[in-house]
Write a protein that holds these residues in place. Structure first.
Motif: not given
Length: 431
Positions: A255-260, A262-263, A266-277
């Motif tokens: 969890m810590t690694a994937l949250f850390f 996440q940017g 998100a960039s690799h998948k072309g998804i706006d970082l706001g979706w993680f927020a």
């Protein structure tokens, strides 16, 4: 209905637990992270330097926790609570006045040890010792302080930072701990001798419930244990614990690694970082649902029977993250990770009284918590090395799922007959 029953029967004890889980946030990463840009600018640190300092401090606090954490088995828990709160307030004051990097390092160490380590240790250990028949539900109620802090404190502290600056904000946090939290903790349990007293060497966990004037069937009882000696070394010499230990480490590490990172995801998948927020809101909701849903299941089936399966939701979540590029997948992924987090919060503590006598819960929990903190510290580094080696994200996530699957199977195998029989500990009472 059992949650309402518990709140009516032991409101002060449960509030004491929730108070400490809430207060632990002052030393948790999610709150300290709010101050990182301001601290870095004030002390001329770049992001990499701060991250390295923070990782080192987290590891150091994890190594100290087994030593300091075992004292909770030997002293009045209120004294331990007040000492932890005072230490946390000192950490807040130290960081507020830190003139250089060396003072910052000392302050962060105190914050991590007292906040993430000792405050949550007081909450979970105190509740696990006091409750028997409804231990799972009680731990779920006490753990509500964690998501409550995640929902309330970030916006509050950011507003204070904008109003008075980051240093005064940490000073206000320290004053809040001393002026509000310490007196409240004292008021809640000062007259409850049975909750406060350290368990005796003759007190096993999971004995038949003892009725008292205040709580007729929710609390632990005292019964004789013919062993009368420290037996948790037997636990750590068993194959059982080494099969289960990866389960303890996997959730915080992944969890810590994937949250850390996440940017980067998100960039690799072309998804706006706001979706993680937005996903963190879903995460907070499902973690509460997971914690409260796990409580009755623990009380009915026991923590040991449920423990091997609590990583399944996060495995499904990571699988969805691997296969999908639609933003909705982020919300589903975060929701499933939240369910595992909620289950883990109660299971990791509820399982300990099923393994060792009552007077060793604090020592064993502090050792297990140390493993989890170390895992959370090294997780981002491991994934960072994979990013540096240009390993595709889909491969990284696939390896994550495979690793979680192997760990789950090992934990299930360890529950087969003959792996570990707890000395002086009876089977959990079913409600």
């Amino acid at each position: 209905m059992q949650f309402i029953f518990l709140l009516r029967q032991a409101p002060r004890q449960l509030a004491f637990g929730a108070l400490h889980s809430f207060g632990s946030s002052f030393g948790q990463t999610f709150l300290i992270a709010l101050f990182v840009p301001f601290i870095s600018a004030s002390l001329a640190l770049n992001e990499t330097e701060f991250a390295n300092i923070y990782a080192g401090i987290t590891i150091a606090s994890a190594l100290c926790l087994p030593v300091v954490g075992r004292w909770i088995d030997k002293v009045d828990i209120l004294s331990y609570s007040v000492a932890s709160m005072v230490l946390l307030a000192i950490g807040c004051a130290m960081i507020a006045f830190a003139p250089n990097v060396w003072m910052l390092i000392a302050a962060l160490f105190v914050l991590r040890l007292a906040g993430q380590g000792l405050m949550s240790h007081v909450s979970m250990t105190g509740i696990a010792r006091y409750f028997d028949r409804h231990r799972g539900r009680a731990l779920a109620i006490a753990s509500f302080g964690f998501p409550l802090a995640e929902a309330v404190l970030p916006a509050t502290l950011l507003a204070l930072i904008a109003l008075v600056g980051w240093r005064y904000t940490y000073g206000v946090a320290g004053a809040f701990i001393i002026i509000i939290m310490v007196p409240l903790a004292i008021w809640l349990i000062r007259s409850d001798k049975r909750f406060r007293d350290a368990p005796s060497k003759t007190e096993p966990a999971n004995a038949a419930p003892k009725q008292t004037a205040d709580d007729t069937d929710a609390a632990d009882s005292t019964a004789s244990d013919s062993a009368g000696h420290s037996s948790h070394p037997r636990l750590f010499r068993s194959l059982y614990i080494w099969f289960c230990m990866p389960m303890l480490a996997a959730q915080p590490m992944v969890m810590t690694a994937l949250f850390f990172h996440q940017g980067a995801i998100a960039s690799h998948k072309g998804i706006d970082l706001g979706w993680f927020a937005a996903g963190f809101t879903v995460f907070a909701i499902t973690s509460v649902l997971g914690a409260f849903g796990s409580g009755p299941l623990i009380d009915r089936y026991s923590a040991r029977r449920l423990f091997p399966w609590h990583l399944v939701p996060v495995m499904v979540g990571v699988l969805l993250l691997t296969l999908g590029n639609h933003p909705v997948m982020i919300l589903l992924y975060m929701g499933l990770v939240g369910i595992t987090t909620g289950f883990a919060t109660t299971l990791r503590t509820a399982i300990i009284p099923e393994l060792v006598p009552m007077d060793e819960i604090g020592a064993v929990r502090s050792n297990m918590t140390s493993v989890m903190v170390l895992a959370s510290a090294i997780g981002p580094a491991i994934y960072g090395w994979m990013f540096a080696a240009n390993i595709p994200i889909e491969v990284m996530l696939g390896l994550t799922i495979a690793g979680l699957g192997i760990i789950t199977v090992l934990s299930w195998i360890s529950e087969r007959p003959g792996f570990y029989e707890p000395p002086g500990v009876t089977s959990p009472t079913r409600s």
